[in-house]
Scaffold this active site. Structure first.
Site, PDB file in Angstrom:
ATOM      1  N   CYS A 115       0.845  -1.201   0.000  1.00  0.00           N
ATOM      2  CA  CYS A 115       0.000   0.000   0.000  1.00  0.00           C
ATOM      3  C   CYS A 115       0.882   1.254   0.000  1.00  0.00           C
ATOM      4  O   CYS A 115       0.701   2.170  -0.801  1.00  0.00           O
ATOM      5  CB  CYS A 115      -0.915  -0.038   1.227  1.00  0.00           C
ATOM      6  SG  CYS A 115      -2.172   1.252   1.242  1.00  0.00           S
ATOM      7  N   CYS A 116       1.879   1.289   0.893  1.00  0.00           N
ATOM      8  CA  CYS A 116       2.792   2.446   0.947  1.00  0.00           C
ATOM      9  C   CYS A 116       3.596   2.569  -0.343  1.00  0.00           C
ATOM     10  O   CYS A 116       3.841   3.674  -0.815  1.00  0.00           O
ATOM     11  CB  CYS A 116       3.755   2.318   2.124  1.00  0.00           C
ATOM     12  SG  CYS A 116       3.100   2.853   3.695  1.00  0.00           S
ATOM     13  N   CYS A 199      -1.186   8.365   7.302  1.00  0.00           N
ATOM     14  CA  CYS A 199      -2.546   8.128   6.836  1.00  0.00           C
ATOM     15  C   CYS A 199      -3.427   7.742   8.035  1.00  0.00           C
ATOM     16  O   CYS A 199      -2.958   7.116   8.987  1.00  0.00           O
ATOM     17  CB  CYS A 199      -2.560   7.003   5.815  1.00  0.00           C
ATOM     18  SG  CYS A 199      -1.652   7.395   4.307  1.00  0.00           S
ATOM     19  N   CYS A 202      -3.528   4.187   9.648  1.00  0.00           N
ATOM     20  CA  CYS A 202      -2.239   3.667  10.097  1.00  0.00           C
ATOM     21  C   CYS A 202      -1.573   4.550  11.149  1.00  0.00           C
ATOM     22  O   CYS A 202      -0.379   4.411  11.405  1.00  0.00           O
ATOM     23  CB  CYS A 202      -1.298   3.509   8.902  1.00  0.00           C
ATOM     24  SG  CYS A 202      -1.989   2.518   7.593  1.00  0.00           S
ATOM     25  N   CYS A 226       7.491   3.998   5.688  1.00  0.00           N
ATOM     26  CA  CYS A 226       6.634   3.792   4.522  1.00  0.00           C
ATOM     27  C   CYS A 226       7.449   3.362   3.316  1.00  0.00           C
ATOM     28  O   CYS A 226       6.907   2.874   2.332  1.00  0.00           O
ATOM     29  CB  CYS A 226       5.866   5.064   4.192  1.00  0.00           C
ATOM     30  SG  CYS A 226       6.894   6.420   3.656  1.00  0.00           S
TER      31      CYS A 226
END
Ligand code: SF4
Length: 239
Positions: A115-116, A199, A202, A226
């Site tokens: 995702c990162c 985010c 997180c 990240c």
């Protein structure tokens, strides 16, 4: 790489060996010297966090024309998005990058690294390419957490791309000292107790010694990174 004698000094000793005013002067000097070498190809990576606010303010003191980029994601808290709009309205030389690609639902839970990588690392690579960056300036600090202890003020992890960490030696309290003394606006989420912002899914409010302990809580990435400081950024182009 930019020739600068300071890179050889012992970072750990300097963190507690220099006072606040000496650190500010050293940071300004690093940006000034890098700007003299790289000119318009020196660009600030502004995450809109407290550390980036310091670095952005230092850069503006060196030259008001220094450019920057912000990487945002669909998962940033509304307060951060509002703060970003205010900041960009004040500094149009900040460009905003975001990856709108479709991703699996709740990828931040099932695979936060991917995702990162998709939402943060890829847009940074694009920013570095499109803005023709030779030296990127970050707000990384070596006292922030367990993953940030082995950096230098000047690095070249990607060939042909210098990374400048001008506030590497600063303590958290010195960041707040600078922001207060210079009346630099910050994200209002800090007033709620957050110490490190990311985010929304997180990031939690945390206490204790590790400033980044509230990041990616409950995953293997807890308190981690990240990827922008650990992954290659200059893979698709050559200078
Ligand atoms: S911080 Fe979380 S939501 Fe944001 S890109 Fe990384 S894993 Fe995804």
């Amino acid at each position: 790489m930019m020739a600068l004698d300071v890179a050889q000094e012992n970072v750990k000793e300097l963190v507690d060996g220099l006072n606040f005013a000496e650190k500010v002067e050293r940071s300004l000097s690093l940006v000034r010297r890098a700007y003299a070498v790289h000119g318009d190809r020196l660009v600030v990576a502004n995450s809109l966090g407290k550390d980036s606010c310091v670095v952005w303010d230092l850069a503006k003191r060196v030259s008001p024309t220094i450019r920057g980029f912000i990487v945002t994601t669909r998962f940033k808290p509304p307060e951060t998005k509002a703060f970003m709009r205010q900041t960009v309205a004040m500094y149009p030389e900040l460009r905003v990058y975001e990856n709108d690609a479709a991703i699996e639902e709740k990828l931040y839970e099932t695979d936060p690294d991917r995702c990162c990588d998709t939402l943060k690392v890829q847009p940074i690579r694009r920013a570095i390419e499109e803005m023709n960056v030779a030296c990127w300036v970050t707000g990384l600090r070596c006292t922030e957490g367990r993953t940030r202890t082995d950096y230098q003020e000047i690095e070249e992890r990607d060939e042909g791309l210098v990374k400048l960490n001008p506030i590497l030696l600063w303590h958290e309290r010195e960041v707040w000292e600078y922001l207060a003394l210079n009346q630099v606006p910050v994200n209002p989420l800090y007033a709620q107790g957050y110490r490190s912002l990311g985010c929304a899914p997180c990031t939690r409010i945390s206490a204790g010694g590790d400033e980044r302990a509230g990041r990616w809580v409950g995953t293997s990435k807890c308190g981690g990174e990240c990827g922008i400081h650990t992954r290659p950024l200059k893979t698709n182009f050559q200078i």
